[in-house]
Design an enzyme around this catalytic site. Structure first.
Site, mmCIF file in Angstrom:
data_model
loop_
_atom_site.group_PDB
_atom_site.id
_atom_site.type_symbol
_atom_site.label_atom_id
_atom_site.label_comp_id
_atom_site.label_asym_id
_atom_site.label_seq_id
_atom_site.Cartn_x
_atom_site.Cartn_y
_atom_site.Cartn_z
ATOM 1 N N ARG A 39 0.851 -1.182 0.000
ATOM 2 C CA ARG A 39 0.000 0.000 0.000
ATOM 3 C C ARG A 39 0.891 1.238 0.000
ATOM 4 O O ARG A 39 1.966 1.232 0.615
ATOM 5 C CB ARG A 39 -0.909 -0.004 1.224
ATOM 6 C CG ARG A 39 -1.931 -1.135 1.224
ATOM 7 C CD ARG A 39 -2.764 -1.131 2.476
ATOM 8 N NE ARG A 39 -1.956 -1.376 3.672
ATOM 9 C CZ ARG A 39 -2.459 -1.500 4.891
ATOM 10 N NH1 ARG A 39 -3.765 -1.401 5.087
ATOM 11 N NH2 ARG A 39 -1.660 -1.721 5.916
ATOM 12 N N ASP A 61 -2.479 1.234 -4.802
ATOM 13 C CA ASP A 61 -3.678 1.371 -3.981
ATOM 14 C C ASP A 61 -4.704 0.347 -4.452
ATOM 15 O O ASP A 61 -5.348 0.533 -5.498
ATOM 16 C CB ASP A 61 -4.228 2.796 -4.096
ATOM 17 C CG ASP A 61 -5.493 3.002 -3.286
ATOM 18 O OD1 ASP A 61 -5.887 2.073 -2.545
ATOM 19 O OD2 ASP A 61 -6.083 4.094 -3.387
ATOM 20 N N ARG A 92 -13.047 -10.097 -2.763
ATOM 21 C CA ARG A 92 -13.744 -8.799 -2.790
ATOM 22 C C ARG A 92 -12.944 -7.743 -3.546
ATOM 23 O O ARG A 92 -13.532 -6.816 -4.122
ATOM 24 C CB ARG A 92 -14.031 -8.327 -1.362
ATOM 25 C CG ARG A 92 -15.113 -9.160 -0.659
ATOM 26 C CD ARG A 92 -15.608 -8.491 0.595
ATOM 27 N NE ARG A 92 -14.610 -8.423 1.648
ATOM 28 C CZ ARG A 92 -14.379 -9.394 2.524
ATOM 29 N NH1 ARG A 92 -15.072 -10.540 2.457
ATOM 30 N NH2 ARG A 92 -13.469 -9.249 3.472
ATOM 31 N N GLY A 126 -6.884 -13.732 14.632
ATOM 32 C CA GLY A 126 -6.035 -14.483 15.534
ATOM 33 C C GLY A 126 -4.582 -14.134 15.308
ATOM 34 O O GLY A 126 -4.220 -13.411 14.381
ATOM 35 N N HIS A 127 -3.745 -14.660 16.208
ATOM 36 C CA HIS A 127 -2.297 -14.522 16.078
ATOM 37 C C HIS A 127 -1.662 -15.867 16.396
ATOM 38 O O HIS A 127 -2.328 -16.811 16.843
ATOM 39 C CB HIS A 127 -1.758 -13.428 17.006
ATOM 40 C CG HIS A 127 -1.852 -12.049 16.425
ATOM 41 N ND1 HIS A 127 -1.169 -11.676 15.284
ATOM 42 C CD2 HIS A 127 -2.542 -10.949 16.829
ATOM 43 C CE1 HIS A 127 -1.437 -10.407 15.008
ATOM 44 N NE2 HIS A 127 -2.273 -9.938 15.927
ATOM 45 N N ASP A 128 -0.355 -15.931 16.197
ATOM 46 C CA ASP A 128 0.410 -17.156 16.406
ATOM 47 C C ASP A 128 -0.006 -17.886 17.674
ATOM 48 O O ASP A 128 -0.254 -19.097 17.662
ATOM 49 C CB ASP A 128 1.900 -16.786 16.456
ATOM 50 C CG ASP A 128 2.821 -17.949 16.743
ATOM 51 O OD1 ASP A 128 2.766 -18.498 17.873
ATOM 52 O OD2 ASP A 128 3.624 -18.300 15.873
ATOM 53 N N ASN A 130 -2.685 -17.974 19.311
ATOM 54 C CA ASN A 130 -4.005 -18.600 19.223
ATOM 55 C C ASN A 130 -3.978 -19.837 18.339
ATOM 56 O O ASN A 130 -4.617 -20.852 18.660
ATOM 57 C CB ASN A 130 -5.020 -17.604 18.667
ATOM 58 C CG ASN A 130 -4.976 -16.261 19.355
ATOM 59 O OD1 ASN A 130 -4.769 -15.235 18.721
ATOM 60 N ND2 ASN A 130 -5.144 -16.244 20.675
ATOM 61 N N ASP A 157 3.763 -18.683 13.171
ATOM 62 C CA ASP A 157 4.018 -17.750 12.065
ATOM 63 C C ASP A 157 5.070 -18.267 11.099
ATOM 64 O O ASP A 157 4.878 -18.208 9.882
ATOM 65 C CB ASP A 157 4.478 -16.401 12.610
ATOM 66 C CG ASP A 157 3.326 -15.533 13.093
ATOM 67 O OD1 ASP A 157 2.162 -15.873 12.805
ATOM 68 O OD2 ASP A 157 3.579 -14.521 13.762
#
Length: 368
Positions: A39, A61, A92, A126-128, A130, A157
């Site tokens: 981005r 963008d 999407r 979530g993250h690692d 979790n 990760d």
């Protein structure tokens, strides 16, 4: 000059964090041309981030139809794509696998998520921590009688995520080159972290692993496979599992009593661990290094970041490099006939890359 193993493979990486960039780094380290699409507001953020090394960047963008059309055009020339959004986001944007594979049937579409593309948890954040909790891995990590202890974010990760996706993409790219058929690689950190535990599942099936963490052979339960504090507040590691290594440990530390002979008796482990702990505190880490020198005990000092960089073995192997003023791990593994890519830090968006990809001056101006 020999070329890197993945020379000639082009990967488009849709910018993300953690495991996606790690996958891109692994592929770039081994010679793939990785084009990272960021981005505009994020562009240039990787000047000190080794995860973003050794690839070129375009800032687009993705809310702009013109930019989406540009991404489609670039991906049409690629062997693979990496994305790490929640399921449905790329669809999407108009960049889902159905669209991109229709334009490039040989494309390998790599999807990096925590929970996977399907299932009741798929849309949840979530993250690692979790993901490895849900996979059963986190339950096994930690000291006896204590709470589960997560190993930074190495297992979910990176080991079960980015590395697993890099492997999956290369497997699918080999398939595509042989068959002409691309496909989607659905890489979930829950499943990747589970795969890393395969040996432990085997131990458990053989009755050699208890569900009580911190009581087993490889989780700190034994006295002969653990870390110990030394007199100067530093630590050493011992991995004397096999009989010959355990015998060497006993010789170096003068562990002469009969109780030390029952190496694999779990009833003895807590008491023997406590006694070893007391003995290791009688000398400094360097003194223990000298004592173990030349003895095959499976011993190593626990080094900090700067110590690891300066360690003679790591220096001899060039295990760490400096790129752009950032000390970082060198690419691995090594090859006998092919070089890896010397790390180059990100310098932000490359103004010439779109032109090299066939975009005209007018098309580039429209993107701006």
């Amino acid at each position: 000059m020999p070329t890197a193993p993945l020379h000639g493979i082009r990967i488009v990486e849709i910018a993300g964090i953690g495991p996606g960039p790690f996958c891109g780094m692994m592929l770039a380290d081994h010679g793939a041309e990785v084009i990272r699409i960021e981005r505009p507001g994020d562009a240039g953020a990787g000047a000190r981030d080794p995860l973003l090394r050794s690839r070129r960047t375009i800032a687009l963008d993705l809310k702009s139809p013109t930019a989406i059309a540009a991404v489609k055009r670039i991906v049409a020339t690629a062997d693979g794509l990496i994305e790490g959004f929640r399921p449905g986001v790329m669809e999407r944007l108009g960049l889902g696998p159905d669209v991109l594979l229709a334009a490039n049937p040989r494309l390998v579409y790599g999807r990096m998520t925590g929970w996977g593309q399907t299932g009741p948890m798929a849309p949840q954040p979530g993250h690692d921590i979790n993901y490895i909790a849900q996979s059963g891995v986190l339950h096994a990590l930690g000291a006896a009688g204590g709470k589960p202890q997560f190993p930074i974010n190495l297992v979910g990760d990176f080991g079960g995520g980015g590395m697993m996706l890099a492997f999956g993409m290369l497997a699918a790219i080999l398939h595509a080159k042989a068959s002409g058929e691309g496909q989607v690689v659905d890489c979930a950190m829950t499943e990747g972290s589970s795969v890393l535990m395969s040996m432990i599942w085997g131990f458990r099936a053989m009755g050699r692993w208890s569900d009580a963490r911190g009581t087993n052979l490889l989780d700190g339960g034994t006295h002969f496979y653990d870390t110990y504090e030394t007199a100067d507040g530093k630590y050493v590691s011992i991995g004397a599992i096999e009989p010959q290594f355990y015998a060497a440990l006993r010789r170096v530390m003068a562990l002469d009593g009969d109780e030390w002979a029952a190496q694999f008796d779990p009833r003895q482990w807590p008491a023997l661990k406590a006694r070893l702990g007391e003995q290791f505190k009688t000398r400094t880490r360097n003194e223990w290094c000298a004592a173990f020198e030349g003895h095959e005990v499976c011993f190593a000092p626990v080094l900090g970041f700067d110590e690891a960089v300066a360690d003679p073995h790591n220096v001899a192997r060039a295990a760490f490099v400096d790129a752009g003023g950032v000390t970082q791990p060198a690419p691995a593994p090594r090859y006998s006939a092919s070089p890896t890519v010397a790390p180059v830090m990100s310098t932000g968006p490359d103004a010439t890359l779109l032109g090299e990809l066939g975009f005209s001056d007018a098309e580039i101006a429209a993107l701006h």
